[in-house]
Design a protein around this motif. Structure first.
Motif, PDB file in Angstrom:
ATOM      1  N   GLU A 622      43.296  -0.221 -11.470  1.00 53.67           N
ATOM      2  CA  GLU A 622      44.417  -1.146 -11.371  1.00 53.67           C
ATOM      3  C   GLU A 622      45.515  -0.564 -10.475  1.00 53.67           C
ATOM      4  OE1 GLU A 622      47.412  -3.631 -14.361  1.00 53.67           O
ATOM      5  OE2 GLU A 622      46.205  -1.946 -15.089  1.00 53.67           O
ATOM      6  N   GLY A 623      46.008  -1.388  -9.556  1.00 57.34           N
ATOM      7  CA  GLY A 623      47.061  -0.966  -8.652  1.00 57.34           C
ATOM      8  C   GLY A 623      46.553  -0.310  -7.388  1.00 57.34           C
ATOM      9  N   SER A 624      45.231  -0.098  -7.264  1.00 55.01           N
ATOM     10  CA  SER A 624      44.638   0.518  -6.072  1.00 55.01           C
ATOM     11  C   SER A 624      43.868  -0.535  -5.305  1.00 55.01           C
ATOM     12  CB  SER A 624      43.691   1.666  -6.469  1.00 55.01           C
ATOM     13  OG  SER A 624      44.397   2.656  -7.182  1.00 55.01           O
ATOM     14  N   PRO A 625      43.755  -0.361  -3.984  1.00 53.70           N
ATOM     15  CA  PRO A 625      42.967  -1.318  -3.189  1.00 53.70           C
ATOM     16  C   PRO A 625      41.512  -1.309  -3.647  1.00 53.70           C
ATOM     17  CG  PRO A 625      44.311   0.098  -1.783  1.00 53.70           C
ATOM     18  CD  PRO A 625      44.385   0.673  -3.148  1.00 53.70           C
ATOM     19  N   ARG A 626      40.873  -2.469  -3.556  1.00 55.22           N
ATOM     20  CA  ARG A 626      39.440  -2.554  -3.895  1.00 55.22           C
ATOM     21  C   ARG A 626      38.647  -1.760  -2.878  1.00 55.22           C
ATOM     22  NH1 ARG A 626      37.613  -7.495  -6.504  1.00 55.22           N
ATOM     23  NH2 ARG A 626      36.275  -7.898  -4.713  1.00 55.22           N
ATOM     24  N   TRP A 627      37.796  -0.877  -3.391  1.00 57.67           N
ATOM     25  CA  TRP A 627      37.075   0.030  -2.488  1.00 57.67           C
ATOM     26  C   TRP A 627      35.692   0.319  -3.064  1.00 57.67           C
ATOM     27  CZ3 TRP A 627      34.848   4.846  -3.124  1.00 57.67           C
ATOM     28  CH2 TRP A 627      34.497   5.531  -1.963  1.00 57.67           C
ATOM     29  N   ALA A 628      34.728   0.422  -2.199  1.00 60.63           N
ATOM     30  CA  ALA A 628      33.372   0.817  -2.598  1.00 60.63           C
ATOM     31  C   ALA A 628      32.708   1.468  -1.400  1.00 60.63           C
ATOM     32  CB  ALA A 628      32.558  -0.376  -3.085  1.00 60.63           C
ATOM     33  N   ARG A 629      31.733   2.286  -1.664  1.00 59.36           N
ATOM     34  CA  ARG A 629      30.991   2.949  -0.595  1.00 59.36           C
ATOM     35  C   ARG A 629      29.503   2.847  -0.913  1.00 59.36           C
ATOM     36  NH1 ARG A 629      33.003   8.583   0.789  1.00 59.36           N
ATOM     37  NH2 ARG A 629      32.309   9.101  -1.328  1.00 59.36           N
ATOM     38  N   ILE A 630      28.734   2.497   0.106  1.00 56.43           N
ATOM     39  CA  ILE A 630      27.284   2.389  -0.024  1.00 56.43           C
ATOM     40  C   ILE A 630      26.658   3.504   0.791  1.00 56.43           C
ATOM     41  CG2 ILE A 630      25.265   0.914   0.215  1.00 56.43           C
ATOM     42  CD1 ILE A 630      27.116  -1.483   0.304  1.00 56.43           C
ATOM     43  N   GLU A 631      25.823   4.282   0.146  1.00 61.15           N
ATOM     44  CA  GLU A 631      25.117   5.369   0.833  1.00 61.15           C
ATOM     45  C   GLU A 631      23.619   5.127   0.704  1.00 61.15           C
ATOM     46  OE1 GLU A 631      24.474  10.227   0.640  1.00 61.15           O
ATOM     47  OE2 GLU A 631      25.814   9.215  -0.778  1.00 61.15           O
ATOM     48  N   LEU A 632      22.951   5.118   1.841  1.00 60.23           N
ATOM     49  CA  LEU A 632      21.494   4.962   1.873  1.00 60.23           C
ATOM     50  C   LEU A 632      20.897   6.228   2.453  1.00 60.23           C
ATOM     51  CD1 LEU A 632      18.975   3.199   1.511  1.00 60.23           C
ATOM     52  CD2 LEU A 632      19.356   2.302   3.815  1.00 60.23           C
ATOM     53  N   GLU A 633      19.940   6.803   1.716  1.00 62.32           N
ATOM     54  CA  GLU A 633      19.345   8.076   2.134  1.00 62.32           C
ATOM     55  C   GLU A 633      17.829   7.940   2.123  1.00 62.32           C
ATOM     56  OE1 GLU A 633      18.994  12.722   0.552  1.00 62.32           O
ATOM     57  OE2 GLU A 633      20.170  11.221  -0.563  1.00 62.32           O
ATOM     58  N   ALA A 634      17.225   8.295   3.227  1.00 57.23           N
ATOM     59  CA  ALA A 634      15.757   8.304   3.304  1.00 57.23           C
ATOM     60  C   ALA A 634      15.234   9.656   2.845  1.00 57.23           C
ATOM     61  CB  ALA A 634      15.302   8.013   4.738  1.00 57.23           C
ATOM     62  N   ARG A 635      14.173   9.638   2.056  1.00 60.07           N
ATOM     63  CA  ARG A 635      13.543  10.864   1.553  1.00 60.07           C
ATOM     64  C   ARG A 635      12.055  10.830   1.882  1.00 60.07           C
ATOM     65  NH1 ARG A 635      16.168  11.244  -4.563  1.00 60.07           N
ATOM     66  NH2 ARG A 635      18.314  11.716  -3.909  1.00 60.07           N
ATOM     67  N   PRO A 636      11.733  11.159   3.128  1.00 57.39           N
ATOM     68  CA  PRO A 636      10.316  11.072   3.529  1.00 57.39           C
ATOM     69  C   PRO A 636       9.411  11.997   2.707  1.00 57.39           C
ATOM     70  CG  PRO A 636      11.784  11.308   5.436  1.00 57.39           C
ATOM     71  CD  PRO A 636      12.609  11.581   4.238  1.00 57.39           C
ATOM     72  N   GLU A 637       9.948  13.192   2.322  1.00 58.66           N
ATOM     73  CA  GLU A 637       9.081  14.128   1.593  1.00 58.66           C
ATOM     74  C   GLU A 637       8.624  13.538   0.250  1.00 58.66           C
ATOM     75  OE1 GLU A 637      12.097  14.741   2.617  1.00 58.66           O
ATOM     76  OE2 GLU A 637      11.837  16.072   4.352  1.00 58.66           O
ATOM     77  N   GLN A 638       9.532  12.834  -0.434  1.00 53.51           N
ATOM     78  CA  GLN A 638       9.181  12.234  -1.715  1.00 53.51           C
ATOM     79  C   GLN A 638       8.605  10.826  -1.570  1.00 53.51           C
ATOM     80  OE1 GLN A 638      12.272  13.535  -1.175  1.00 53.51           O
ATOM     81  NE2 GLN A 638      12.137  15.433  -2.343  1.00 53.51           N
ATOM     82  N   GLY A 639       8.627  10.297  -0.343  1.00 52.85           N
ATOM     83  CA  GLY A 639       8.125   8.952  -0.153  1.00 52.85           C
ATOM     84  C   GLY A 639       8.993   7.897  -0.792  1.00 52.85           C
ATOM     85  N   GLU A 640      10.334   8.081  -0.750  1.00 51.65           N
ATOM     86  CA  GLU A 640      11.221   7.145  -1.398  1.00 51.65           C
ATOM     87  C   GLU A 640      12.553   7.114  -0.670  1.00 51.65           C
ATOM     88  OE1 GLU A 640      11.395   8.763  -5.324  1.00 51.65           O
ATOM     89  OE2 GLU A 640      13.006  10.160  -4.842  1.00 51.65           O
ATOM     90  N   ALA A 641      13.349   6.096  -1.003  1.00 49.31           N
ATOM     91  CA  ALA A 641      14.699   5.959  -0.464  1.00 49.31           C
ATOM     92  C   ALA A 641      15.678   5.894  -1.625  1.00 49.31           C
ATOM     93  CB  ALA A 641      14.810   4.699   0.392  1.00 49.31           C
ATOM     94  N   ARG A 642      16.897   6.409  -1.395  1.00 46.91           N
ATOM     95  CA  ARG A 642      17.932   6.448  -2.435  1.00 46.91           C
ATOM     96  C   ARG A 642      19.123   5.643  -1.977  1.00 46.91           C
ATOM     97  NH1 ARG A 642      22.540   9.409  -3.063  1.00 46.91           N
ATOM     98  NH2 ARG A 642      23.253   9.845  -5.198  1.00 46.91           N
ATOM     99  N   LEU A 643      19.537   4.673  -2.822  1.00 46.61           N
ATOM    100  CA  LEU A 643      20.677   3.834  -2.541  1.00 46.61           C
ATOM    101  C   LEU A 643      21.736   4.107  -3.603  1.00 46.61           C
ATOM    102  CD1 LEU A 643      22.058   1.419  -1.059  1.00 46.61           C
ATOM    103  CD2 LEU A 643      20.920  -0.075  -2.727  1.00 46.61           C
ATOM    104  N   ALA A 644      22.940   4.490  -3.202  1.00 45.08           N
ATOM    105  CA  ALA A 644      24.024   4.782  -4.131  1.00 45.08           C
ATOM    106  C   ALA A 644      25.232   3.953  -3.761  1.00 45.08           C
ATOM    107  CB  ALA A 644      24.381   6.272  -4.106  1.00 45.08           C
ATOM    108  N   VAL A 645      25.826   3.280  -4.753  1.00 45.66           N
ATOM    109  CA  VAL A 645      27.047   2.497  -4.568  1.00 45.66           C
ATOM    110  C   VAL A 645      28.116   3.135  -5.437  1.00 45.66           C
ATOM    111  CG1 VAL A 645      28.118   0.235  -4.731  1.00 45.66           C
ATOM    112  CG2 VAL A 645      25.695   0.419  -4.142  1.00 45.66           C
ATOM    113  N   GLU A 646      29.203   3.583  -4.823  1.00 44.64           N
ATOM    114  CA  GLU A 646      30.239   4.333  -5.523  1.00 44.64           C
ATOM    115  C   GLU A 646      31.560   3.578  -5.471  1.00 44.64           C
ATOM    116  OE1 GLU A 646      32.332   8.782  -5.354  1.00 44.64           O
ATOM    117  OE2 GLU A 646      30.730   8.220  -3.962  1.00 44.64           O
TER     118      GLU A 646
END
Length: 768
Positions: A622-646
């Motif tokens: 409350e009282g702060s600007p609306r903010w979010a960050r999306i991070e997308l990370e490729a992980r070829p060794e594990q054969g997967e991708a990681r998506l983080a929303v903060e």
């Protein structure tokens, strides 16, 4: 020199005549033999005395000069009856004629010459002087045989421990020991079983007649054995061919005399028994046992009773442990499923096997002892009809009514067959014994187990204890399955309602949205300027309502598994860019330079990202600007991708980190205003991630919503439905690019460049 002369070479101090020996050894031997307080005598192979210690002279009264080199004097020791290493009780005579009790132990004489050493122990200081009836020859024989039997019992019970308490093997070993007590007798051990205390079971036997009785069962009443057991006294008869209720057995075997020694205990066994049984001795002649023989048999019977009591205690304890383990196994077995049908099927089968019942039925109770009973399941070893679904008043079955009223098992006979259907009467017509067990939870009888036996073997205390142990976990498992069924039904009804409500709301919402569009476009003429704000607000609310309807419909389809989709390779980076561009407030983006291709339904993956982003923007501080960050990370060794929303929101307590993904769950902080919503956003995102083979999680502080998605394998580059359906359409993925950190369309970055993150919040570094 004459061998029988008192003095000859090798004599040491007047008590050694064993030949020359080294002086040092002779001096040591002399000192040791002189120091002994008990007589020591040595004789050679001819029976002549070669050692006579001072203690032997003092106790027996014969001077050493009179015995060395001569045969052993008449003191009551018969050398030919002695066994090496075995102690024997005897009555010895002194030179002046007095007698005294003693023990004699023979050991072989060391050296090449055969002979023996006799160790004599005077028992007068312990048991008094001998010479009375207690030390008669018959008494000594009896005591010797009883001692041998006692050693046999010790050996038998010791081996019984090694055999883990097999009562039959122990009893047979004891019976064989009993047969050897007197010549020409048979020995039989009969026990009162814990499950049927109105009979004798012949457990073991040794001898021609006793062996024919093994494993036979006889009723107790009006038998000589029962007379002995009830009166707790020994009973002997020599007219068994006339007095026995089974005189045919005694006549056929030619047995007339019997002595029954009862086996009972003042302290009850763990199963409540005080009467163990009896040990019985038989012989053919109609001749009573002598007093010495009676003492021998009775003392042996007492030893056998103690041995069997110990074995019974152990066996009862092991059975109790087995019942406890069975209850644990049943609890684990029933806990494997919450399906009511599966739980009751396992329960009736387990209960029948555990108690040795021929049939087990589970009756659901509705309304207590004045209500009705419904047959839920039945297990019958003979394959009779179970009568599942039959319903009837509890009052028709008195055993069931009593079990419900008393809240404890009722052991009885056959049920009331009159009101039952014909097929059930056929199944229960030959039942002899029943156990009716109420299953109680929270003071309420939720069901009743009816166990039945067609053989003439009533349910005993041990079966009742087993049933009681099974009752607790059975009642809990039934209650849980019933509650689960009700919960599933309620969930189904709720899901159906949501699905119906979403469909019913969609039609009028479409009409409202259409008319709003017509008004904005001026199809009915120019709208007054004062309508601009109301039309804008109505349009926003219609959009919110449209999203709510879509969420409700999607959640209902996810819950029922009716959501269909098309699996195809999609660029997750492109999906993230489009979701960020469509958001009310554009989030920061940390995206890899190259496409991140995964397998999934493009529309569903886009919905997943939209839900995460909208949730992050909604729960800002409350009282702060609306903010979010999306991070997308490729992980070829594990054969997967990681998506983080903060976000930089309020954070979450650790205990609700997983609950935010539950349907309709909302965490409200009392220190912050409530955020509008339905509690479906993260639930939808979680279910879509799971549907696509992903994993999700949440951070405890400034909330990070994480989704890990598998890469698309080369073989999955062709489109295929997530669920088989007709008419599935293949949509080509759209490509779009955005400048990192802006989310706006623009030219792609130069080759070899890597987008940098947007400025992070003060004091926080961008997540990588």
């Amino acid at each position: 020199m004459d061998r029988r002369s008192p003095q000859r070479p090798g004599t040491a101090g007047g008590f050694w005549n064993g030949g020359p020996a080294p002086p040092g050894l002779m001096n040591l031997s002399t000192q040791i033999l002189r120091a002994l307080g008990d007589p020591v005598i040595a004789v050679d192979e001819q029976g002549d005395v070669i050692v006579w210690t001072p203690a032997a002279e003092r106790v027996l009264g014969f001077p050493v000069d009179e015995v060395l080199g001569r045969p052993l004097p008449e003191v009551g020791i018969r050398v030919e009856t002695l066994l090496f290493g075995r102690e024997r009780r005897v009555t010895l005579r002194r030179r002046e004629g007095g007698e005294f009790p003693a023990t004699v132990t023979a050991t072989p004489l060391p050296g090449p010459d055969e002979g023996m050493v006799l160790l004599v122990k005077d028992l007068t200081p312990w048991i008094g002087p001998g010479g009375d009836d207690a030390a008669s020859t018959d008494t000594l024989i009896v005591e010797e045989r009883l001692g041998a039997a006692f050693r046999g019992i010790v050996e038998a019970t010791g081996s019984d421990l090694d055999r883990s308490g097999r009562l039959e093997a122990l009893a047979q070993s004891l019976a064989e020991q009993g047969r050897r007590l007197l010549p020409g007798i048979s020995c039989m051990i009969a026990v009162v079983p814990a499950t049927r205390q109105d009979v004798f079971h012949c457990l073991a036997g040794a001898g021609p007649f006793a062996e024919t009785l093994v494993n036979q069962t006889f009723r107790r009443e009006e038998t000589v054995l029962d007379t002995a057991l009830r009166g707790k006294r020994v009973v002997e008869r020599n007219d068994m061919q006339v007095a026995s209720g089974r005189r045919d057995l005694f006549v056929a075997a030619g047995v007339q005399t019997m002595r029954a020694v009862p086996m009972s205990t003042e302290v009850p066994l763990p199963d409540g028994r005080r009467a163990l049984g009896a040990i019985v001795f038989y012989r053919a002649e109609a001749r009573s046992f002598s007093d010495a023989e009676r003492r021998l048999l009775d003392d042996f019977g007492a030893l056998v009773g103690l041995s069997l009591q110990r074995a019974e205690v152990r066996a009862t304890t092991e059975r109790a442990m087995a019942r406890l383990q069975l209850a644990v196994d049943v609890a684990l077995d029933l806990a494997r499923s919450l399906d009511v049908g599966e739980v009751v099927r396992r329960l009736v089968r387990r209960a029948a096997v555990a108690t040795g019942a021929d049939r087990c039925a589970l009756l659901r109770i509705e309304g207590g002892e004045d209500g009705e009973m419904v047959t839920e399941a039945a297990h019958d070893v003979s394959g009779y009809d179970g009568g599942v679904g039959n319903r009837g008043p509890v009052a028709e079955q008195q055993l069931v009514r009593d079990a419900i009223a008393r809240r404890e098992p009722i052991l009885g006979g056959q049920q009331n067959l009159a009101p039952m259907a014909a097929e059930i009467r056929r199944a229960l017509g030959d039942v002899c014994h029943t156990a009716t067990v109420p299953l109680v939870y929270g003071g309420e009888v939720i069901a009743v187990l009816v166990l039945s036996r067609r053989r003439d073997q009533p349910f005993g205390k041990e079966e009742a204890d087993t049933i009681k142990l099974l009752g607790g976990p059975a009642a809990l498992a039934l209650r849980n399955s019933y509650l689960h069924a009700r919960t599933e039904e309620a969930s189904r009804v709720k899901t159906d309602f949501l699905d119906m409500a979403a469909h019913e709301l969609r039609t009028p919402l479409t009409v409202i949205s259409g008319y709003l569009s017509i008004l904005r476009e001026g199809a009915f003429g120019p709208a007054p300027p004062r309508w601009d704000d109301p039309l804008r607000i109505l349009d926003q609310k219609a959009a919110e309502l449209r999203r709510l309807v879509d969420d409700l419909l999607l959640a209902a389809r996810l819950e029922t598994g009716r959501l269909e989709g098309l699996t195809q390779p999609i660029d997750l980076r492109e999906v993230v860019e489009q979701s960020a561009q469509a958001a009310d407030d554009v989030p920061e983006l940390l995206l890899p330079q190259d496409p991140v291709v995964v397998s999934g339904d493009r529309e569903q993956v886009s919905r997943l990202v939209d839900q995460l982003v909208n949730n992050a923007l909604a729960y800002g501080r409350e009282g702060s600007p609306r903010w979010a960050r999306i991070e997308l990370e490729a992980r070829p060794e594990q054969g997967e991708a990681r998506l983080a929303v903060e976000d930089r929101g309020r954070g979450l307590p650790p205990e609700v980190g997983e609950r935010i993904f539950e349907r309709f769950y909302r965490y409200e902080d009392p220190d912050h205003p409530m955020v509008p919503g339905t509690g479906l956003g993260l639930y939808i995102a979680s279910e879509l991630a799971t549907r696509h083979g992903g994993r999700r999680g949440a951070g405890p502080a400034h909330v990070t919503r994480r989704v890990v998605q598998q890469y698309a394998s080369p073989s999955s580059r062709t489109a295929r439905p997530l669920r088989p359906r007709r008419g599935a359409r293949t949509r080509r993925p759209r490509r779009a690019s955005a400048r990192p950190g802006t989310g706006r369309p623009g030219a792609p970055p130069p080759a070899g460049s890597r987008p940098g993150p947007a400025p992070a919040a003060p004091g926080r570094s961008p997540r990588r």
